[in-house]
Design a protein around this motif. Structure first.
Motif, short mmCIF file in Angstrom:
data_model
loop_
_atom_site.label_atom_id
_atom_site.label_comp_id
_atom_site.label_asym_id
_atom_site.label_seq_id
_atom_site.Cartn_x
_atom_site.Cartn_y
_atom_site.Cartn_z
N GLU A 159 0.71 16.76 -4.15
CA GLU A 159 1.30 17.32 -5.37
C GLU A 159 1.11 18.84 -5.40
N LEU A 182 1.41 4.26 -2.92
CA LEU A 182 1.30 5.72 -2.71
C LEU A 182 2.50 6.43 -3.34
N ALA A 183 3.69 5.88 -3.07
CA ALA A 183 4.91 6.49 -3.61
C ALA A 183 4.90 6.49 -5.13
N GLN A 192 2.44 6.54 -7.11
CA GLN A 192 1.52 7.53 -7.66
C GLN A 192 2.20 8.89 -7.81
N ILE A 193 3.18 9.14 -6.95
CA ILE A 193 3.89 10.42 -7.02
C ILE A 193 5.04 10.35 -8.01
N ASP A 194 5.75 9.24 -7.97
CA ASP A 194 6.92 9.09 -8.84
C ASP A 194 7.14 7.60 -9.08
N PRO A 195 7.10 7.16 -10.34
CA PRO A 195 7.30 5.74 -10.62
C PRO A 195 8.67 5.26 -10.12
N LYS A 222 10.99 14.93 -7.36
CA LYS A 222 10.55 14.65 -8.73
C LYS A 222 10.49 15.95 -9.55
N MET A 249 9.43 13.14 -1.88
CA MET A 249 9.47 12.50 -3.21
C MET A 249 8.91 13.44 -4.28
N ALA A 250 7.78 14.09 -3.96
CA ALA A 250 7.12 14.95 -4.95
C ALA A 250 7.98 16.15 -5.29
N LEU A 290 6.39 11.29 1.36
CA LEU A 290 5.68 11.49 0.09
C LEU A 290 5.93 12.90 -0.46
N PRO A 333 10.60 6.62 -7.22
CA PRO A 333 10.75 7.59 -6.14
C PRO A 333 12.15 7.59 -5.54
N ARG A 358 0.84 -1.20 0.00
CA ARG A 358 0.00 0.00 0.00
C ARG A 358 0.88 1.26 0.00
N LEU A 359 1.91 1.25 0.85
CA LEU A 359 2.79 2.41 0.94
C LEU A 359 3.55 2.62 -0.37
N ILE A 419 -2.97 12.18 -2.51
CA ILE A 419 -1.79 12.34 -3.37
C ILE A 419 -1.91 13.63 -4.18
#
Lengths: 404, 404
Positions: free
Chosen positions: B20, A53-54, A56-59, B87, B83-84, B80, A61, A49-50, B16
């Motif tokens: 962002e 989430l990651a 979704q932000i960056d393939p 990115k 990461m964003a 998260l 990360p 799950r975690l 998410i």
């Protein structure tokens, strides 16, 4: 009184009910008078799950931040189990990697434990506390959070057992031990009472998924008896030690198999010593791991080479061999990604002739052709067509384990 | 170049998509040439989810372990967001309480920050990194994880701003500033451009829920300008500083209200000096906080006392007064738990007569009776029947803010 490390995987702590059951099991061990360090994974599904989430932000990360993210999974488990044990009237304390003084290198996502300072663990144990330790995680010397990669919680358990010189490291999982072969394929597979570290290493690397290789290696290095047993129906499980099997024991202790194999062959290679090296270096350059290697000398001074690689590397492997073929003037390149490997493992093999004979006779009786063979002191591996995998496993199991 | 602390609450990082959006906002600030420390809450709903897991195990879970559990929420957010931002091509690093060297006392669940060693924060900022700091959490001197209680992330933001001597601490939330009164009650409520720390403290303690009192206090102590603004439509928001309002400014800056009030009265108390102390000590013994206190001397040398307490303490307060009544021979005890408090706040009040007159005239015009009154240098509070709350708020707002 013994000092015991108990490791529980994600399925074992996958819900509040299961965490309560683990608490009961730990408390029972405590009531038997033992000192206990419990090492936990994240609740099953949580790490995925975690990670999602990651992604979704960056393939891809940041690996440092991914470790910060996923280590929360174990932190949740240890807090919940500590609460459950405290509620049962026992003294317990959760510890994270920095609190338990577990130092790793800084390879985020696949760090190696470099040092465990056992002073804090010993302090808590001496005060009668059950220590609940977050598995899979560490800190580098700069204090960054790291994770140990696949099977990391097993690694934590074994390394900690080594550091505190535990009497036994118990790996609780969803099966009740190590079997003579995969029970999903051969219902007659039997649980082994004991198996040696050497054998377990071969079985683990050959696809018996109960234990990760690194943790078996580490347990062997520290000479900590390792026991695999079921969380849901705990009994004696399987004990992994240095003890040699008794003379009456079977020469073969288990039949392992692995499916993710692919066969690559390059045919008609001019017989120049550097050619094989050239091929293997090219594979290494592209991080393709080669498992089995075979060569057949043709009469006209040309050589055929065959390799097995992970199935994920099949397409790229074929491409690379195609390039080599042009460069060195080989005749052709062929491949087969529908292959599997079965292996018989046993330390008894060292002193017993005839194992190979029995093995190949069993395969021949079922008309299963060996595509490639490799042997070591304590194992024989055979590559076969994948469609014969189950049949082959049952044939070998029957040949070595069923009383005639 | 300014040094700015930006705090985002749970709703601001609740998905998410919102993370962002926060990343975009932080990067924009960075591109304006500022140094930034971001302080985050857990994603909205996450802390409650974790607490409910704990409560399934134990309705009163170990407070140490509860802190280990719930701090994972902020750890997830900071990883998260880092990461964003990474990115987006900017340098960012998440830090937890131990990494940012935030030391608290060991009152799990409601710890106080004792010290922030800013060396690590300064180091990261000097290297051009955007620091993403987990709010709400700390470590005690033994390395245990602690949490700061309600509004803890605001506290982290302000304390960190103080430690690194930030130029401004920005509290991003779901409203775009502090209003002259609750806009849900009075649609004509106006956003304040500026408000003083003193006023904000009164407004916060009187029920304007935008900021927690502790963080306003701390910002005032460090003299760090505090700005409340909206994550979703960032503009100038409301700036909270020590600056006195200009002479042209209104004498009243805001109308606050709070509903959770209850009125307790004890009538006909013999006029002996120790009687009031006896009552207040009894309340204190049972941890009942008394807010307003009033006394009316009767002609026959008996006294009536009235108190306001939190509505949750109403029943117990009545019971305690009943005991006192018997002991000291008072005539009767009465109560009313359907009361509310409205207050006018403004530093301009100090130098302006007539505020009270305007206020009571406005209430009288609506036939709203004042049940209890308390005043301070910069506020007047009036207890009224709860059913008149909205009407009273609108009446006072109109009296002080609408041009005649």
């Amino acid at each position: 009184m013994s000092l015991i490390v108990q490791k529980f995987g994600g399925t074992s702590v996958g819900s509040i009910e299961r965490i309560e059951a683990v608490a009961d099991l730990v408390v029972k061990t405590k009531q038997q008078g033992h000192q206990i360090v419990v090492v936990l994974s994240a609740m099953s599904g949580e790490t995925n799950r975690l990670i999602s989430l990651a992604k979704q932000i960056d393939p891809r990360p940041s690996s440092r931040e991914l470790d910060v993210l996923v280590t929360t999974g174990e932190q949740v488990s240890v807090a919940l189990l500590a609460m459950a044990i405290i509620k049962r009237g026992h003294s317990a304390i959760s510890l994270l990697a920095d609190q338990a003084l577990i130092t790793t290198n800084n390879l985020f996502g696949k760090a190696r434990i470099q040092h465990i300072d056992s002073s804090r663990l010993n302090h808590e144990l001496e005060h009668g506390r059950i220590v609940i330790l977050a598995g899979f995680q560490g800190r580098d010397i700069e204090g960054n959070i790291t994770t140990l990669g696949r099977g990391g919680t097993d690694t934590t358990a074994v390394e900690v057992a080594g550091a505190i010189q535990a009497d036994e490291c118990q790996i609780y999982t969803d099966v009740n031990g190590v079997y003579t072969t995969d029970p999903r394929i051969e219902p007659n597979a039997k649980r082994m009472e004991t198996v040696t570290f050497e054998e377990m290493l071969e079985l683990a690397s050959l696809g018996a998924k109960v234990l990760q290789i690194r943790s078996v290696e580490a347990a062997g290095r520290y000479n900590i008896p390792l026991r695999v047993l079921s969380t849901f129906a705990p009994d004696q499980g399987t004990l992994i030690t240095y003890e040699e099997p008794k003379m009456t024991d079977k020469v073969v202790s288990g039949i392992a198999h692995t499916k993710d194999e692919a066969l690559l062959s390059i045919v008609g290679v001019p017989n120049i010593p550097t050619n094989l090296a050239k091929i293997l270096q090219l594979f290494a350059e592209y991080a393709i791991e080669v498992d089995m290697i075979a060569q057949i000398n043709q009469k006209d001074a040309k050589i055929d080479y065959a390799f097995t690689v992970h199935r994920n590397d099949y397409e790229q492997g074929l491409e690379l061999l195609g390039l080599v073929q042009l460069e060195i003037g080989a005749s052709s390149v062929v491949g087969n990604c529908n292959v599997a490997k079965i292996s018989a493992v046993g330390v008894g093999m060292k002193s017993h002739a005839g194992v190979a004979g029995t093995l190949f006779q069993a395969l021949a009786d079922e008309n299963i052709a060996a595509l490639l063979i490799s042997t070591s002191e304590i194992k024989i591996s055979v590559l076969i067509e994948e469609k014969y995998l189950e049949l082959g496993v049952r044939a070998l199991h029957s040949a070595f384990f069923v009383e005639k």
